[in-house]
Design an enzyme around this catalytic site. Structure first.
Site, PDB file in Angstrom:
ATOM      1  CE1 TYR A 119      -8.634  -4.050   2.292  1.00 47.09           C
ATOM      2  CE2 TYR A 119      -8.853  -2.898   4.377  1.00 47.09           C
ATOM      3  CZ  TYR A 119      -8.172  -3.787   3.575  1.00 47.09           C
ATOM      4  OH  TYR A 119      -7.037  -4.408   4.052  1.00 47.09           O
ATOM      5  NE  ARG A 120      -4.346  -1.001   4.303  1.00 50.36           N
ATOM      6  CZ  ARG A 120      -3.817  -1.882   5.154  1.00 50.36           C
ATOM      7  NH1 ARG A 120      -4.484  -2.986   5.437  1.00 50.36           N
ATOM      8  NH2 ARG A 120      -2.658  -1.660   5.697  1.00 50.36           N
TER       9      ARG A 120
ATOM     10  CE1 TYR B 146      -3.953  -2.076   0.095  1.00 54.54           C
ATOM     11  CE2 TYR B 146      -2.951  -3.167   1.985  1.00 54.54           C
ATOM     12  CZ  TYR B 146      -3.930  -3.116   1.005  1.00 54.54           C
ATOM     13  OH  TYR B 146      -4.884  -4.103   0.930  1.00 54.54           O
TER      14      TYR B 146
ATOM     15  CG  HIS C 242       3.119  -7.103  -2.694  1.00 57.34           C
ATOM     16  ND1 HIS C 242       1.969  -7.143  -1.960  1.00 57.34           N
ATOM     17  CD2 HIS C 242       4.080  -6.708  -1.832  1.00 57.34           C
ATOM     18  CE1 HIS C 242       2.217  -6.821  -0.716  1.00 57.34           C
ATOM     19  NE2 HIS C 242       3.493  -6.554  -0.602  1.00 57.34           N
TER      20      HIS C 242
ATOM     21  CG  ASP D 200      -2.373 -12.609   5.574  1.00 57.45           C
ATOM     22  OD1 ASP D 200      -2.875 -13.633   6.046  1.00 57.45           O
ATOM     23  OD2 ASP D 200      -2.950 -11.893   4.739  1.00 57.45           O
TER      24      ASP D 200
END
Ligand code: ADP
Length: 539
Positions: A480-481, A90, A399, A152
């Site tokens: 959501y993000r 993110y 990623h 995670d």
């Protein structure tokens, strides 16, 4: 306070914060998950120096945070607060606005201030990671009383993950829902306590005076989230009007027994039936993982194929056979005493047996290492780092996450899966994803893995996520993000009634932070001092 400065951007910031120690970061290596850079995103989607901090400042106390905010107002320096700064997929620790000063709260402000067994909560500072909190429970022999819920990866902060509304997998998996009470430095430097924290805890006449931020909180601060009047905590979640310095988090009373399990579904289309079966069962945050997510934890792409093309259906079936998994793999857990677990397992097994070819496993049924062994830890709140392995799917693996919300319905899940998979294939990338089943919706997490050293690979990933956001918006699905580079685009999709939500957010932002010093551009909200048209990254 300590201070690090990469060598570009705000010329004046080093002198302004001169009591603070400084180091150079701009050309820092991309590091690793546990040794992440602070001035740029290690998984950079744009050029490495696009979303770049001018400096990193590390306050040691709440008054220092307040001082930083006041100075920033005086000199109009944009700040980007982080807790740990891992925020993988993110944007990491990087700021949305190039040249912002990253406020690394976690480096020094990392105390577990309280673990309350009776009330089943903890009060933490920004730098407390999931691993730290778990270790604390173990070291103090409290695991038989309290568990934490972990995402995670266990290296992120409890606070950062909660503020970003991250999820874990026990019944306490919605982290935002489980926070209770905050202490926040406002953009003008004032200190606020939310909920019951706004009511002073009475003090005895003989008590020594203490600094405001060290005053004991109200005895119900971590017990009742709402207090009196409007509930303001939401402003500080994915927001840019406060720097959170303390936060309460509810811990899960040890359920008195636990059993993780795996159910494999052989066919791609089984997703439809599996999701419809889950909805009425209302299980707690299980995940339905695509075969390639597990395959990527277990090995590199080159371990399965010599081709760089996306793996086709026959290839996916072959991988599933090799790993003794299904095309979809459902990881869940039973909580409670044995009698309760046995009863629940009977219901679950019967329900999922309706999917032809479904197979059922407990961790102890499988000898060699498998993803179920990791999930066995995660689902009981023990932090792990194994999930990082899927990053090595491609060379120089980086990623980003694409995270739309879905109804818990077979039709919606299949449609969202087929829309996202089709675009992944068009981009020449494998579909790697998972559905995390929440209270009444699913977080569909698509892991877009690319080669950070290859500009063409980054461009493909960027094209893919931009296209997916538009595709999903056309179906009424929102994320959501998101990663820093996509915040503007996604914010524009939440545009019901002539963008009233954004106009509301901007009004609040401009009122509370008139100079626009705090996290300008976060989640697409630009203060009037940074006109959106000049700064946005989309359109
Ligand atoms: P993690 O701890 O998971 O690595 P980060 O520290 O990177 O997460 O935080 C994720 C995001 O949450 C940051 O980019 C920032 O926008 C916000 N954030 C984190 N901590 C704070 C804080 N203490 N106050 C305000 N915002 C924060």
């Amino acid at each position: 306070m300590s201070f690090h400065t990469p060598c570009c951007g705000l010329q004046g910031s080093v002198t302004v914060f001169k009591s603070i120690d400084v180091c150079m970061h701009l050309y820092a290596p991309d590091g690793s998950y546990l040794n992440q850079p602070y001035a740029h995103d290690p998984h950079y989607l744009l050029e490495k120096d696009h979303l770049l901090a001018s400096a990193v400042i590390c306050p040691r106390s709440v008054p220092e945070v307040q001082e930083i905010v006041k100075l920033s107002n005086q000199f109009q320096i944009p700040l980007w607060p982080i807790s740990i700064g891992r925020n993988s997929g993110y944007g990491g620790a990087a700021p949305r606005l190039r040249g912002s000063v990253v406020v690394d709260l976690g480096r020094h402000m990392n105390r577990i201030l309280e673990v309350n067994v009776e009330g089943a909560y903890a009060l933490v500072e920004p730098g407390v990671t999931f691993k730290n909190l778990h270790d604390y429970l173990v070291q103090h022999n409290l695991r038989d009383k309290l568990w934490i819920d972990v995402p995670d990866l266990g290296g992120g902060s409890v606070m950062g993950n909660c503020l970003e509304r991250g999820v874990g997998y026990t019944p306490y998996g919605d982290h935002w829902m489980m926070h209770c009470g905050m202490e926040v430095v406002l953009p003008n430097g004032e200190l606020l306590r939310t909920g019951m924290g706004a009511m002073p805890q009475p003090r005895n006449p003989g008590d020594k005076p203490v600094r405001l931020d060290e005053e004991p909180g109200n005895k119900c601060w971590q017990l009742f989230p709402y207090g009196f009047g409007p509930y303001n905590d939401g402003l500080f979640s994915q927001g840019s009007v406060g720097i959170v310095t303390k936060m309460g988090i509810w811990l899960m009373p040890n359920p008195g027994g636990y059993q993780a399990y795996l159910i494999t579904f052989p066919k791609e289309e089984d997703l439809h039936k599996a999701v419809d079966i889950i909805r009425p069962l209302r299980l707690n945050v299980p995940t339905i993982r695509h075969i390639l997510l597990d395959a990527a934890v277990m090995g590199k792409k080159s371990d399965y194929t010599s081709s760089n093309e996306p793996i086709d259906d026959a290839g996916l079936d072959a991988i599933a056979r090799k790993l003794n998994l299904g095309r979809w793999n459902f990881y869940g857990a039973l909580y409670g005493p044995e009698k309760t677990r046995n009863m629940l397992w009977g219901i679950i097994k019967e329900a999922f047996s309706a999917v032809e070819g479904a197979r059922f496993f407990f961790p102890e049924d499988i000898q060699e290492y498998c993803v179920l062994h990791t999930r066995h830890q995660t689902l009981q709140g023990i932090p792990t780092f194994d999930e990082l392995k899927w990053l090595n799917w491609v060379p120089n693996g980086a990623h980003l996450f694409f995270s739309p919300i879905s109804k818990i319905s077979g039709d919606d899940a299949m449609l969202q899966y087929s829309v996202t998979k089709k675009r992944c294939l068009e981009a020449g990338l494998d579909f790697i994803g998972t559905f995390c089943v929440g209270m009444r919706e699913m977080h569909h997490i698509v892991c877009i893995i690319f080669d950070r050293k290859d500009p063409a690979s980054r461009q493909k990933a960027h094209w893919l996520i931009k296209t997916l956001i538009a595709d999903c918006a056309a179906h009424g699905w929102g994320e959501y993000r998101t990663h820093l580079a996509l915040m503007d685009q996604i914010a524009e999709t939440y545009n019901w009634n002539s963008n009233v939500l954004m106009r509301f957010n901007e009004t609040v932002k401009n009122a509370l932070d008139p100079k626009g010093i705090l996290a300008p551009g976060k989640n697409g909200i630009w203060p009037s001092s940074y006109p959106r048209q000049l700064y946005k990254l989309y359109g």
